[in-house]
Design a protein around this motif. Structure first.
Motif, mmCIF file in Angstrom:
data_model
loop_
_atom_site.group_PDB
_atom_site.id
_atom_site.type_symbol
_atom_site.label_atom_id
_atom_site.label_comp_id
_atom_site.label_asym_id
_atom_site.label_seq_id
_atom_site.Cartn_x
_atom_site.Cartn_y
_atom_site.Cartn_z
ATOM 1 N N ASP A 170 -2.744 0.343 8.862
ATOM 2 C CA ASP A 170 -2.956 0.892 7.524
ATOM 3 C C ASP A 170 -3.238 2.382 7.655
ATOM 4 O O ASP A 170 -4.220 2.777 8.297
ATOM 5 C CB ASP A 170 -4.136 0.208 6.836
ATOM 6 C CG ASP A 170 -3.841 -1.239 6.471
ATOM 7 O OD1 ASP A 170 -2.813 -1.768 6.946
ATOM 8 O OD2 ASP A 170 -4.642 -1.835 5.733
ATOM 9 N N CYS A 224 4.112 -3.933 3.537
ATOM 10 C CA CYS A 224 3.012 -4.291 2.643
ATOM 11 C C CYS A 224 2.126 -5.325 3.319
ATOM 12 O O CYS A 224 2.494 -5.896 4.351
ATOM 13 C CB CYS A 224 3.542 -4.830 1.308
ATOM 14 S SG CYS A 224 4.532 -6.341 1.454
ATOM 15 N N ALA A 225 0.976 -5.568 2.755
ATOM 16 C CA ALA A 225 0.033 -6.558 3.282
ATOM 17 C C ALA A 225 0.177 -7.840 2.474
ATOM 18 O O ALA A 225 0.055 -7.830 1.248
ATOM 19 C CB ALA A 225 -1.394 -6.033 3.200
ATOM 20 N N THR A 228 -1.290 -9.037 -1.267
ATOM 21 C CA THR A 228 -1.654 -7.934 -2.150
ATOM 22 C C THR A 228 -0.612 -7.810 -3.276
ATOM 23 O O THR A 228 0.430 -8.473 -3.253
ATOM 24 C CB THR A 228 -1.742 -6.611 -1.377
ATOM 25 O OG1 THR A 228 -0.470 -6.338 -0.760
ATOM 26 C CG2 THR A 228 -2.803 -6.699 -0.294
ATOM 27 N N THR A 229 -0.898 -6.962 -4.230
ATOM 28 C CA THR A 229 -0.014 -6.779 -5.385
ATOM 29 C C THR A 229 1.398 -6.397 -4.934
ATOM 30 O O THR A 229 1.576 -5.483 -4.131
ATOM 31 C CB THR A 229 -0.565 -5.688 -6.318
ATOM 32 O OG1 THR A 229 -1.882 -6.048 -6.731
ATOM 33 C CG2 THR A 229 0.337 -5.526 -7.536
ATOM 34 N N CYS A 231 3.266 -8.150 -3.079
ATOM 35 C CA CYS A 231 3.539 -8.680 -1.746
ATOM 36 C C CYS A 231 2.951 -10.093 -1.636
ATOM 37 O O CYS A 231 2.378 -10.458 -0.615
ATOM 38 C CB CYS A 231 2.942 -7.760 -0.684
ATOM 39 S SG CYS A 231 3.548 -8.045 1.004
ATOM 40 N N THR A 232 3.092 -10.851 -2.704
ATOM 41 C CA THR A 232 2.477 -12.177 -2.759
ATOM 42 C C THR A 232 3.473 -13.289 -2.464
ATOM 43 O O THR A 232 3.256 -14.116 -1.578
ATOM 44 C CB THR A 232 1.827 -12.409 -4.145
ATOM 45 O OG1 THR A 232 0.865 -11.384 -4.387
ATOM 46 C CG2 THR A 232 1.149 -13.766 -4.210
#
Length: 343
Positions: A170, A224-225, A228-229, A231-232
């Motif tokens: 990150d 993305c993680a 998270t928004t 990336c779901t």
């Protein structure tokens, strides 16, 4: 942190290498030449999915801290489903270990793409070498990537000794924004990789050469993680992922005899890596021609092959694309200079 066990073995190679330790009498010991230290990573498992390591004191041009957070780091046996089902793995074995060697440059060899062993380090110097399990010649090797013959069948690591590896970075480069780089390797092997270091009296500095071999059944790079928004769902995650399947790289940095890899630090504290022109040490045109002929004939080349490259879901409608087979092969680096800079 998961269970980690290290098996350290003093590897004394004389004549034929054996896969087990044996007692030697005084006469046999007198003929043994110590070639370094070999070691195996026995039943290793690293699980830091719930840990965060923050790297500070990296500053931008305004002298502001730019933290880098390391998350979701794992290493275990192949088949882990991106770290979800980790189990221990043994990397290397006694007849093909990791090794820390100290030897004369004229005694070291590098395996070229055509299967020939060549001397790349200069003679009459002492070289410190750290090397991964070796690559082999002949029919004794294992598939570097199972089912993909183009990657070669001369790796010493068996299928059970390959690993799944993942790590997430990150980056907080801009205020209020976090950029993410999430890497997941499946069935990774780095056989034949090495780093060699020695002192160059003429340059009054440490120099070296490196060979970085990477063989992987797949590498996924996500921006993305998960969770998270944006990336779901599985679709959202695929749309922000680059997929590399059956990929390998043989990266050659330096040809020690005439083009050593130079390590330096600039006056303002930036690191510098440089590969000089391999003919620079020649004083006459004939000498330069001879140096160039040796370099192009014997210096190991760089290859990067991706059997399947896909960005996103592969559907143009969703912004994805399947690039298919991509390759850079037989690359020689005549000159290279890499310098770090403030952000």
């Amino acid at each position: 942190m998961g269970r980690t066990t290290f098996l350290l073995v003093l590897a004394l190679f004389a004549g034929t290498t054996r896969a087990e330790l044996q007692a030697l009498d005084d006469h046999e010991l007198s003929d043994v030449q110590g070639a370094g230290i070999g070691f195996v990573l026995d039943q290793v498992l690293l699980d830091a999915n719930n840990a965060t390591i923050t790297i500070n004191d990296i500053t931008n041009a305004a002298k502001q801290n730019v933290p880098i957070s390391v998350k979701e780091f794992y290493l275990g046996a192949a088949g882990s489903n991106k770290g979800a089902n980790l189990s221990p793995v043994t990397i290397g074995r006694l007849d093909h270990p990791f090794a820390l060697n100290l030897a004369k440059g004229e005694d070291m060899r590098t395996l070229r793409d055509d299967g020939q062993w060549v001397q790349t380090t200069p003679s009459n110097i002492t070289v410190l070498e750290f090397m991964f399990p070796e690559r082999l010649t002949g029919a004794a090797g294992q598939a570097c990537i199972s089912g993909f013959a183009a990657a070669g069948n001369n790796c010493s690591s068996r299928a059970s000794e390959k690993v799944d590896l993942g790590i997430r970075f990150d980056f907080q480069v801009a205020a209020g924004r976090t950029d993410i780089l999430n890497l997941d390797f499946a069935e990774l092997a780095m056989d034949g990789s090495y780093l060699r270091l020695w002192g160059d009296s003429g340059r009054s500095q440490m120099v070296g050469e490196a060979r970085i071999n990477i063989f992987t059944r797949s590498l996924q790079i996500m921006s993305c993680a998960a969770g998270t928004t944006g990336c779901t769902t599985a679709t959202e995650q695929r749309d922000r992922t680059i997929f590399l399947n059956n990929a390998y790289a043989n990266i050659s940095l330096g040809y020690g005899k005439t083009q050593p890899l130079l390590f330096d630090v600039s006056s303002n504290g930036q690191f510098v890596l440089e590969l000089p022109n391999p003919t620079a040490s020649g004083t006459t045109q004939a000498q330069k021609d001879a140096l160039a002929a040796d370099f192009y004939a014997n210096a190991p080349r760089t290859n990067i092959v991706i059997n399947g490259l896909q960005a996103g879901s592969g559907s143009a409608a969703s912004g994805g694309y399947n690039f298919g087979y991509n390759a850079i092969q037989g690359l020689s680096i005549n000159y290279l200079k890499v310098t770090s800079h403030d952000l």
